[in-house]
Design an enzyme around this catalytic site. Structure first.
Site, PDB file in Angstrom:
ATOM      1  N   GLN A  82     -76.523  28.696   4.231  1.00 39.41           N
ATOM      2  CA  GLN A  82     -75.719  27.608   4.731  1.00 39.41           C
ATOM      3  C   GLN A  82     -75.499  26.675   3.594  1.00 39.41           C
ATOM      4  O   GLN A  82     -74.273  26.157   3.696  1.00 39.41           O
ATOM      5  CB  GLN A  82     -76.324  26.619   5.947  1.00 39.41           C
ATOM      6  N   HIS A 112     -68.453  43.005  -1.290  1.00 39.81           N
ATOM      7  CA  HIS A 112     -68.258  41.718  -0.582  1.00 39.81           C
ATOM      8  C   HIS A 112     -67.432  42.103   0.783  1.00 39.81           C
ATOM      9  O   HIS A 112     -67.718  41.463   2.034  1.00 39.81           O
ATOM     10  CB  HIS A 112     -67.661  40.778  -1.264  1.00 39.81           C
ATOM     11  N   GLU A 143     -71.219  44.851  -6.312  1.00 45.56           N
ATOM     12  CA  GLU A 143     -70.668  43.839  -5.288  1.00 45.56           C
ATOM     13  C   GLU A 143     -69.004  43.959  -5.276  1.00 45.56           C
ATOM     14  O   GLU A 143     -68.566  43.229  -4.723  1.00 45.56           O
ATOM     15  CB  GLU A 143     -70.963  42.541  -5.809  1.00 45.56           C
ATOM     16  N   TYR A 200     -66.691  44.112  -7.370  1.00 46.30           N
ATOM     17  CA  TYR A 200     -65.844  43.444  -8.444  1.00 46.30           C
ATOM     18  C   TYR A 200     -65.351  44.577  -9.210  1.00 46.30           C
ATOM     19  O   TYR A 200     -65.485  45.738  -9.301  1.00 46.30           O
ATOM     20  CB  TYR A 200     -66.562  42.397  -9.315  1.00 46.30           C
ATOM     21  N   ARG A 235     -75.669  45.254 -14.271  1.00 46.56           N
ATOM     22  CA  ARG A 235     -75.816  45.209 -12.723  1.00 46.56           C
ATOM     23  C   ARG A 235     -75.175  46.362 -12.097  1.00 46.56           C
ATOM     24  O   ARG A 235     -73.742  46.450 -11.946  1.00 46.56           O
ATOM     25  CB  ARG A 235     -75.434  44.060 -12.157  1.00 46.56           C
TER      26      ARG A 235
HETATM   27 FE1  SF4 Z   1     -79.450  29.275   0.302  1.00 46.42          FE
HETATM   28 FE2  SF4 Z   1     -81.340  27.494   0.567  1.00 46.42          FE
HETATM   29 FE3  SF4 Z   1     -80.684  28.871   2.773  1.00 46.42          FE
HETATM   30 FE4  SF4 Z   1     -81.983  30.071   0.709  1.00 46.42          FE
HETATM   31  S1  SF4 Z   1     -82.732  28.317   2.006  1.00 46.42           S
HETATM   32  S2  SF4 Z   1     -80.198  30.757   1.812  1.00 46.42           S
HETATM   33  S3  SF4 Z   1     -81.049  29.155  -1.030  1.00 46.42           S
HETATM   34  S4  SF4 Z   1     -79.336  27.433   1.539  1.00 46.42           S
END
Ligand code: SF4
Ligand code: NAP
Length: 674
Positions: free
Chosen positions: A339, A252, A164, A166, A214
């Site tokens: 979201q 990222h 990612e 880092y 990872r």
């Molecule tokens: Fe994140 Fe929930 Fe959307 Fe999946 S459904 S991307 S866990 S907010």
């Protein structure tokens, strides 16, 4: 049904009960000692749900590795108490948990940041200092010390974050490692840091401790690693003592989306499949895996030994248990919207989940059996009404759910029609099953009038929104259509103006550009985003080759700010880039004058014009209005007048900034209270 997915994995000193690894997700609860109880409840719920091995959010091995000032770290035994709260809770549920060691390197959002070389990341204002050789050695020792502390705290293992973009990844790639000393200059010397960390950790913790590494299989940035370098790294990390190789995809700062909903499911599992024969330790496939059938198929095909999922286990802590019990159709599927999880994390808010607001709020949003059973009517089967009705019924209330349309879903039905948002159908499938399971009485095609609602103890008004029609001259011209009609299939011409550049404006553009969803065609998707073969293209990046757009599309707004500025932090750039790939023309700072037979008449900014503005005519066949929504809550006043106990939720409550996250949370919270 899921023989491969549910098969135990013998790691020698420990047997994992199945092939599901919960990937690391920084919830924000890691950063504050006082949240240890919440973090423990969050992991315990997922351990109870049957996950084979869980990985915590990232903990820095020293201060320079903090993601931001005072972010989570594991540097001294003083903080072990809070970790023991977590490991104790997980073990009490029969689960296993590893702590992730993450040094942010040049992604650290503070002035102490360090990296292999002093090269600033394009996504961070802080320029890192190049680490001196002594600091490199001390940092390796810090990783080992943190691993020992993790062991003392009761973790079953650690994960060394090597992907990612880092710090460890920064040492590996010529993009960020320009050193000429023992830690750079050749591929062997660039990977020495990663390999020595794993060796030091293994020596410090002994043989009976899981060490996951990872590995970045695709950096997806220019001057990233080649496939040959990646394979050599994997073999050396294995020889140094790693137990498992987990997959990381993309940095990222990469301009290739790797996890948002428009990324095809399993888009990168081919890279894990290619690595697997090169090593003899288990490898984990990752990114856009959210479904048991998909996971089973890729394990059965021999593409990987385990699957990693983080967000799907936020969405449904019982994902494994449901698959195990033959109830996979009851899984609350992660729709990869970001979201409430990553968008929160990047805004330093506690992560949660749009489709499961209890995620990381298990101790705060408690859904307990109701003390007194009530008769409740919920009006409207959009996300708010669905969440509310099913939660109420789960608590033991008798619930009638009224929906005037022919099916459940509300705005989600429209969203699911947008190419790249196919996952939204999963939420509707989930609610269909949940309605049946909880015994909600669903009345489709039924408009609930106040007279009908008089006999209930409580009425929940979740009647949603209607598209806002702006005061535009010519809004009644036949070429003007509201967005909902367009998404439902109304005829649209070859040249289109989309008025309003919010989330819906972007969705409508996407809908108009494609005949078929690129998300359902992984090869077309990879070509559109320039994902290449790392064996021939360093970092796995190649030229973007998007297919021609189906229409000429203009996206307009009155604001002068960037189009889509209000979209999600982790997904907005993807929407903007996708429109750019298809030559959508962006117009900002416009004034809408009128629509007539010639098209859409505007006034637009022009620095050469005497008053800074000039008239412009967009000769378009169709004008689509995506100008926000107004609440639909005509029911409320008569209900209140009749003395009915009424509650308003979702878009019916507040239409501005409406999103399903608020709607589902509000519906669930109300249901938990009633
Ligand atoms: Fe994140 Fe929930 Fe959307 Fe999946 S459904 S991307 S866990 S907010
Ligand atoms: P929105 O974000 O409020 O955008 C509507 C846009 O229309 C405004 O940005 C505004 O831009 C313009 N507008 C408003 N009133 C107008 C008027 N009278 N005349 C002309 N233009 C007007 O609403 P939305 O796009 O309908 O989205 C609704 C919600 O759904 C949002 O909160 C969003 O978060 C969510 N959503 C998100 C996504 C996503 O993230 N991909 C997708 C779909 C929906 P100007 O004032 O600058 O012209």
């Amino acid at each position: 049904m899921y023989d491969h997915l549910l098969a135990p994995l013998d790691l020698g000193h420990v047997v994992l009960k199945n092939r599901v690894l919960m990937g690391s997700m920084h919830t924000g609860l890691e950063d504050r000692g006082r949240d240890a109880g919440r973090l423990a409840a969050y992991f315990a719920e997922r351990a109870r749900g049957g996950v084979g091995l869980m990985v915590t959010g990232g903990y820095a091995p020293n201060r320079t590795g903090w993601l931001f000032p005072t972010a989570s770290d594991l540097r001294s035994s003083r903080t072990l108490g809070r970790h023991r709260t977590v490991t104790g809770a997980v073990h009490a549920e029969g689960g296993r948990i590893a702590l992730q060691l993450l040094h942010a390197g040049r992604y650290a959002y503070h002035p102490l940041s360090q990296s292999a070389s002093a090269i600033k990341a394009p996504i961070n204002p802080f320029r890192p200092r190049a680490m001196r050789a002594g600091t490199v050695r001390r940092t390796i020792a810090d990783f080992a010390r943190s691993a020992v502390l993790a062991q003392e705290a009761g973790y079953d293992g650690v994960e060394v974050m090597g992907s990612e973009g880092y710090l460890v990844n920064q040492f590996l790639a010529p993009r960020t490692n320009r050193r000429t000393d023992a830690w750079g200059g050749t591929p062997e010397r660039r990977r020495r840091f990663a390999v020595e960390i794993v060796r030091a950790v293994r020596e410090a913790v002994g043989p009976d401790f899981v060490v996951v590494y990872r590995i970045s299989l695709l950096d997806l940035v220019e001057d990233g690693q080649t496939w040959e370098e990646t394979v050599a790294l994997a073999r050396e990390v294995q020889a140094a003592g790693a137990t498992i190789l987990n997959t990381g995809i993309g940095w990222h700062e990469s301009r290739v989306p790797t996890i948002v909903t428009s990324v095809p499911r399993g888009a990168f599992t081919w890279a894990t499949a290619r690595l697997r024969p090169e090593v003899s330790i288990p490898v984990v496939a990752s990114n856009r895996i959210n479904d048991p059938d998909q996971a089973e198929a890729l394990l059965a095909a021999g593409d990987a030994d385990l699957v990693s999922m983080a967000r799907p286990l936020l969405a449904d802590p019982e994902w494994v248990a449901k698959a195990q019990a033959g109830r996979a159709d009851e899984i609350n599927t992660c729709i990869a919207c970001n979201q409430a999880c990553l968008d929160h994390t990047f805004r330093k808010k506690t992560a949660s989940c749009m489709v499961n607001p209890r995620a990381a709020h298990e101790t705060k949003l408690v859904v307990a059996p109701a003390a007194i059973e009530r008769r409740v009517a919920v009006v409207g089967a959009g996300p708010a009404g669905l969440a509310c009705a099913t939660t109420l019924a789960e608590r033991g209330h008798a619930v009638d759910l009224f929906e005037s349309g022919p099916e459940i879903g509300g705005q989600f039905l429209l969203a699911a029609r947008v190419p790249g948002k196919e996952e939204f159908r999963e939420t509707l499938r989930y609610y269909d099953r949940r309605i049946a399971r909880t015994g909600v009485a669903l009345h489709l095609g039924t408009t609930a009038d106040p007279a009908r609602l008089g006999g209930y103890d409580e009425v929940v008004v979740a009647t949603g929104v209607r598209p806002r029609v702006p005061g535009l001259v010519g809004a009644d011209h036949p070429s003007v259509l509201p967005y909902d009609e367009v998404l439902r299939g109304a005829a649209v011409g070859d040249r289109v103006a989309v008025v309003g550049a919010g989330g819906i404006g972007f969705d409508v553009c996407t809908f108009l550009l494609h005949d078929a969803s690129p998300t359902l065609d992984p090869e077309a998707w990879a070509a559109e985003w320039g994902v290449g073969d790392p064996a021939t293209a360093r970092g796995g990046v190649t030229a973007v080759a998007a297919p021609p757009a189906r229409r000429e599309v203009h996206l307009l707004q009155r604001k002068t700010t960037k189009h889509g500025a209000g979209l999600g932090r982790t997904s907005g750039w993807v929407h903007r880039a996708a429109l750019q790939h298809h030559d959508v023309r962006l117009h900002g700072g416009v004034t809408y004058e009128r629509v007539d037979d010639d098209g859409l008449h505007l006034t637009v900014p022009d620095t050469d014009a005497p008053d800074g503005r000039r008239a412009e005519l967009l000769r378009v066949d169709t004008v689509v209005l995506c100008t926000g929504q107004d609440s639909r809550r005509e029911l409320l006043a008569p209900l209140e007048a009749a003395g009915v106990r009424a509650h308003v939720i979702g878009g019916a409550d507040v239409a501005a900034e409406l999103d399903a996250k608020r709607a589902i949370r509000q519906g669930t919270e109300l249901a938990a209270r009633l």
